[in-house]
Write a protein that holds these residues in place. Structure first.
Motif, PDB file in Angstrom:
ATOM      1  N   GLY A 462       0.818  -1.199   0.000  1.00  0.00           N
ATOM      2  CA  GLY A 462       0.000   0.000   0.000  1.00  0.00           C
ATOM      3  C   GLY A 462       0.855   1.253   0.000  1.00  0.00           C
ATOM      4  O   GLY A 462       2.077   1.194  -0.200  1.00  0.00           O
ATOM      5  N   ASP A 463       0.215   2.372   0.181  1.00  0.00           N
ATOM      6  CA  ASP A 463       0.909   3.657   0.247  1.00  0.00           C
ATOM      7  C   ASP A 463       0.672   4.297   1.606  1.00  0.00           C
ATOM      8  O   ASP A 463      -0.277   3.961   2.324  1.00  0.00           O
ATOM      9  CB  ASP A 463       0.419   4.593  -0.865  1.00  0.00           C
ATOM     10  CG  ASP A 463       0.862   4.124  -2.243  1.00  0.00           C
ATOM     11  OD1 ASP A 463       2.052   3.835  -2.403  1.00  0.00           O
ATOM     12  OD2 ASP A 463       0.000   4.046  -3.148  1.00  0.00           O
ATOM     13  N   TRP A 511       3.155  -0.234   9.713  1.00  0.00           N
ATOM     14  CA  TRP A 511       4.288  -0.414   8.798  1.00  0.00           C
ATOM     15  C   TRP A 511       5.497  -0.951   9.544  1.00  0.00           C
ATOM     16  O   TRP A 511       5.763  -0.572  10.698  1.00  0.00           O
ATOM     17  CB  TRP A 511       4.668   0.924   8.140  1.00  0.00           C
ATOM     18  CG  TRP A 511       3.607   1.445   7.223  1.00  0.00           C
ATOM     19  CD1 TRP A 511       2.626   2.325   7.516  1.00  0.00           C
ATOM     20  CD2 TRP A 511       3.438   1.094   5.850  1.00  0.00           C
ATOM     21  NE1 TRP A 511       1.831   2.560   6.426  1.00  0.00           N
ATOM     22  CE2 TRP A 511       2.319   1.804   5.374  1.00  0.00           C
ATOM     23  CE3 TRP A 511       4.112   0.252   4.975  1.00  0.00           C
ATOM     24  CZ2 TRP A 511       1.855   1.717   4.075  1.00  0.00           C
ATOM     25  CZ3 TRP A 511       3.660   0.147   3.675  1.00  0.00           C
ATOM     26  CH2 TRP A 511       2.548   0.871   3.226  1.00  0.00           C
ATOM     27  N   LYS A 551       3.833  -3.029   4.770  1.00  0.00           N
ATOM     28  CA  LYS A 551       2.638  -2.789   5.577  1.00  0.00           C
ATOM     29  C   LYS A 551       2.165  -4.077   6.231  1.00  0.00           C
ATOM     30  O   LYS A 551       2.176  -5.151   5.631  1.00  0.00           O
ATOM     31  CB  LYS A 551       1.516  -2.211   4.709  1.00  0.00           C
ATOM     32  CG  LYS A 551       0.330  -1.689   5.529  1.00  0.00           C
ATOM     33  CD  LYS A 551      -0.689  -1.005   4.638  1.00  0.00           C
ATOM     34  CE  LYS A 551      -1.810  -0.394   5.464  1.00  0.00           C
ATOM     35  NZ  LYS A 551      -2.826   0.279   4.609  1.00  0.00           N
ATOM     36  N   GLY A 648      -0.228  -5.629   3.722  1.00  0.00           N
ATOM     37  CA  GLY A 648      -1.285  -4.682   3.416  1.00  0.00           C
ATOM     38  C   GLY A 648      -2.669  -5.262   3.309  1.00  0.00           C
ATOM     39  O   GLY A 648      -3.612  -4.526   3.025  1.00  0.00           O
ATOM     40  N   GLU A 649      -2.833  -6.559   3.550  1.00  0.00           N
ATOM     41  CA  GLU A 649      -4.168  -7.146   3.421  1.00  0.00           C
ATOM     42  C   GLU A 649      -4.869  -7.130   4.770  1.00  0.00           C
ATOM     43  O   GLU A 649      -4.320  -7.583   5.781  1.00  0.00           O
ATOM     44  CB  GLU A 649      -4.101  -8.570   2.888  1.00  0.00           C
ATOM     45  CG  GLU A 649      -3.749  -8.624   1.436  1.00  0.00           C
ATOM     46  CD  GLU A 649      -4.074  -9.965   0.809  1.00  0.00           C
ATOM     47  OE1 GLU A 649      -3.885 -10.086  -0.400  1.00  0.00           O
ATOM     48  OE2 GLU A 649      -4.514 -10.888   1.523  1.00  0.00           O
TER      49      GLU A 649
END
Length: 762
Positions: A462-463, A511, A551, A648-649
């Protein structure tokens, strides 16, 4: 798709055929058909001994004429099984030297050993109406030689004082099907003459067919002309279009020297990368050319035909591309496959930090060549190259940047998000860049002005926005926000010295910092535990330090109850655990690869009816508890979910519980009498589990008896008094509190329902 051939029975004016007819009313005549007739008018009905003497009382066919056959029948003498053949024009001339004949009929048909009048077998009065072509003879009482004397069957009758005359009959555009009913390999097209024969007369023998030889009003016929076509099996052509990189519609043209069954042009539409058209019942085709018209954005990558006598030759070097010289024989099933690949797109993006400029690029492909990108607008610019052949060997390099600039990063990503390309080791670009069919690959080159060192951020999953603390002027800190997994900032020109850059660790941040790596001429050391890089910068030295974060993944457990809004708390154990009621959740998160579990503790009056997980792409989910249940699909008995999260999930797993129901069956009596002073036992049957039968015994009208079924699975149940009413009692009522029938008691989740059976003494 049936094809049609048109022909006439031939030019027969020079052929001669005669019909010998016995006199219709002569009971002892033995009429015959002559086997061979060599010229018109030489053998006639009733003349059984002298073939050269046609006298009164006889009928002959003096001539049969028509136009020639159309090509290709005239050339090939064949027809394709199942196709329609049309006789163009045929004229029959009768020579009439008799005054008595009935039901005279001339017709063209596909005989093949089967009586064409079978559709009206035994009904002589209708045979002329049904079978006469091009139509029945008109009735009337005028001076016409051919008229319906009987006025009932529309057959041609001759009765009276007609003088010798010639009468004609025209047949135009008569259709037949190319078929082989007698298995001789030929389609037989016959011109027949039929008439009514007297009861005791045989039809005789001849080159044509004879149907029944004796009997009242027997129908006789004689074959005047038999034209046979050799039958060939139809061929087929399957045109297959395969596409790579997308779907589309593709136009094809067909050209051939001879043959039928193919259109001049056609359109093939692909779906899921393939499409096809079938053309069957083709006549043999010579010199077939198949041409695909040019479709912008696509290229033909393969052409092939199989199954033909000659599969043709293929030309990839001309436009449009085509297959030429295909020869298709009868019965062949030909498959031609044309494969197309959708062309690719390459987008080269240039971003700059610390200023704008014009930058030069090179490639290893002539259709890209050398080019420039100007970043004078918002520190970015790009060039888009379309209609490129998909491949694995594209190279894009930036020419040594203009004075005052450093190339800080370069990366290529496919439309599907995959990184592609290998560093060319010269620090100027990438080679081996992949362009996938129908997709766009984007290559981004980032430049920083001389003397401006950089801090880069790379993220996976992700960002985000990341805060840094630094001793580099002007300090004391800065932030970097990533887009599509990358971001960066220029720290400006710095003097020689030792500097520190530390990534801030926010509490409960999702993160994880996994790498710190620097490039450039400055010396550096890094520490992941302290999240810090130390830079030793000499005069004129530069650096670009990249901080890489991954992440965390997370698991959220939610609770749903049926009925909704239940205050019941459900206990979960596992990696975190907790207590949830309807609509509540708890979450846990960790680095990629972390394993989380949640197991629900069973409650006696609730049933776990579903576990479903969403937002799962790369994470692994197992739902277990039932015997043999190890996959991600809920089965009755499952109570545990195990999730291995990926970067990120945020996986969400919903546990759904359905509250069990209670059912009370009440037995009530209205009165006791001297006849029934004591209440007897009342027997019941039901489909309640473990209670197929039970007995209730109320004491008196004021003291009911009942049975309570608890923790039933919501659903429909039936209860009945068996037999309806005990001895001396009548069942006078049976009802449930929610209006359900006692034979179909519908229990909802969490429902407490009572049903009463009322008996009265007889």
């Amino acid at each position: 798709m049936r094809s049609v051939k048109r022909f006439s029975v031939a030019t027969w004016s020079t052929l001669s055929f005669l019909l010998l007819l016995g006199t219709l009313f002569a009971s002892t005549a033995n009429a015959q058909l002559v086997d061979q007739i060599t010229s018109p008018g030489t053998v006639c009905g009733g003349d059984l001994t002298s073939y050269g003497n046609c006298t009164a009382g006889e009928i002959s066919v003096s001539s049969v004429s028509g136009t020639v056959w159309d090509d290709p029948w005239e050339t090939n003498k064949t027809c394709v099984r199942g196709e329609t053949i049309t006789a163009l024009t045929t004229t029959v001339t009768y020579s009439i030297k008799t005054q008595n004949r009935y039901d005279l009929l001339m017709w063209i048909g596909e005989q093949e050993g089967t009586d064409p009048r079978s559709a009206v077998a035994g009904d002589a009065a209708k045979s002329c109406v049904v079978m006469s072509l091009p139509g029945p003879f008109p009735g009337g009482t005028g001076n016409d030689v051919f008229k319906d004397i009987e006025t009932t069957d529309q057959c041609a009758d001759i009765n009276g004082s007609a003088a010798a005359t010639n009468e004609t009959r025209d047949f135009t555009n008569i259709d037949f099907e190319c078929q082989d009913n007698d298995n001789d390999g030929k389609a037989d097209i016959q011109l027949l003459l039929t008439w009514s024969q007297n009861q005791n007369q045989s039809c005789g023998t001849g080159t044509g067919q004879s149907f029944p030889t004796n009997g009242a009003n027997s129908k006789c016929d004689y074959e005047i002309v038999n034209s046979a076509l050799d039958i060939v099996e139809p061929a087929s052509l399957t045109l297959i279009k395969n596409t790579l990189g997308g779907d589309g519609d593709f136009n094809f043209n067909f050209q051939m020297t001879s043959g039928t069954g193919l259109p001049a042009s056609t359109l093939v539409i692909t779906s899921g990368g393939t499409g096809q058209l079938l053309f069957d019942e083709l006549t043999p085709i010579t010199d077939l050319d198949i041409t695909e018209l040019i479709k912008v954005g696509w290229e033909i990558t393969d052409i092939s035909c199989t199954g033909a006598t000659d599969n043709g030759t293929y030309d990839f070097n001309t436009a449009p591309q085509f297959i030429t010289g295909i020869q298709i024989a009868a019965g062949e099933d030909v498959v031609c496959t044309v494969s197309n690949t959708k062309l690719s797109t390459l987008t080269v993006v240039k971003t700059t930090a610390g200023g704008n400029g014009i930058f030069d690029f090179d490639s290893n492909k002539t259709n890209i060549g050398s080019f420039q990108i100007d970043t004078t607008t918002l520190n970015t610019g790009q060039r888009v190259f379309t209609l490129l052949e998909p491949g694995l060997d594209y190279t894009i390099t930036e020419t040594i940047p203009a004075s005052g600039w450093n190339l800080s990063s370069y990366v290529c990503v496919t439309e599907g998000g995959l990184s592609t390309g290998t560093d060319d080791q010269a620090g100027t670009g990438l080679s081996g860049i992949v362009l996938l069919p129908g997709e766009n690959t984007t290559c981004t080159f980032s430049n920083i002005a001389d003397g401006v060192s950089a801090i880069s951020k790379v993220t996976e999953g992700g960002d985000g926005t990341f805060d840094f603390i630094t001793s580099i002027p002007p300090g004391p800190g800065f932030s970097i926000t990533t887009t599509n997994g990358t971001g960066g900032i220029s720290t400006g020109t710095i003097a020689p010295g030792t500097y520190h850059v530390t990534e801030h660790s926010a509490p409960n941040s999702p993160w994880t910092l996994v790498d710190i790596d620097c490039t450039g001429t400055a010396g550096w050391t890094s520490s992941l535990p302290t999240r810090t890089v130390e830079l030793v910068v000499g005069a004129g030295e530069t650096f670009d330090c990249q901080f890489t974060n991954v992440k965390d993944g997370s698991l959220t457990i939610s609770k749903t109850t049926l009925p909704t809004g239940s205050p019941q708390n459900f206990t979960f154990t596992g990696s975190t655990g907790g207590s949830l009621s309807d609509g509540q959740t708890y979450s846990e998160s960790g680095a990629p690869g972390s394993v989380f579990t949640a197991t629900e503790t069973a409650l006696p009056d609730w049933e776990l009816t579903d576990i479903s997980c969403t937002n799962v792409t790369l994470s692994q989910v197992a739902i277990t508890g039932a015997v043999g249940g190890t996959d991600g699909i809920f089965e009755p008995g499952d109570d545990t979910v195990t999730v291995t999260v990926e970067a990120g999930e945020d996986v969400e797993c919903e546990f759904t519980n359905t509250q069990k129901a209670n059912l009370t069956i009440i037995k009530h009596v209205t009165a006791l009498t001297t006849t029934n002073p004591v209440v007897l036992d009342f027997d019941f049957t039901s489909d309640v589990p473990n209670f197929a039968t039970f007995t209730l015994s109320p004491t008196d009208p004021g003291t009911d008896d009942q049975i309570v079924f608890i923790n039933l699975t919501p659903g429909v149940y039936g209860v009945g008094e068996n037999p309806p009413g005990a001895d001396g009692w009548a069942l006078t009522g049976a009802s449930c509190g929610d209006g359900s029938s006692v034979t179909a008691i519908d229990l909802s989740p969490g429902e407490n329902l009572a049903c009463t059976f009322t008996n009265s003494p007889l």
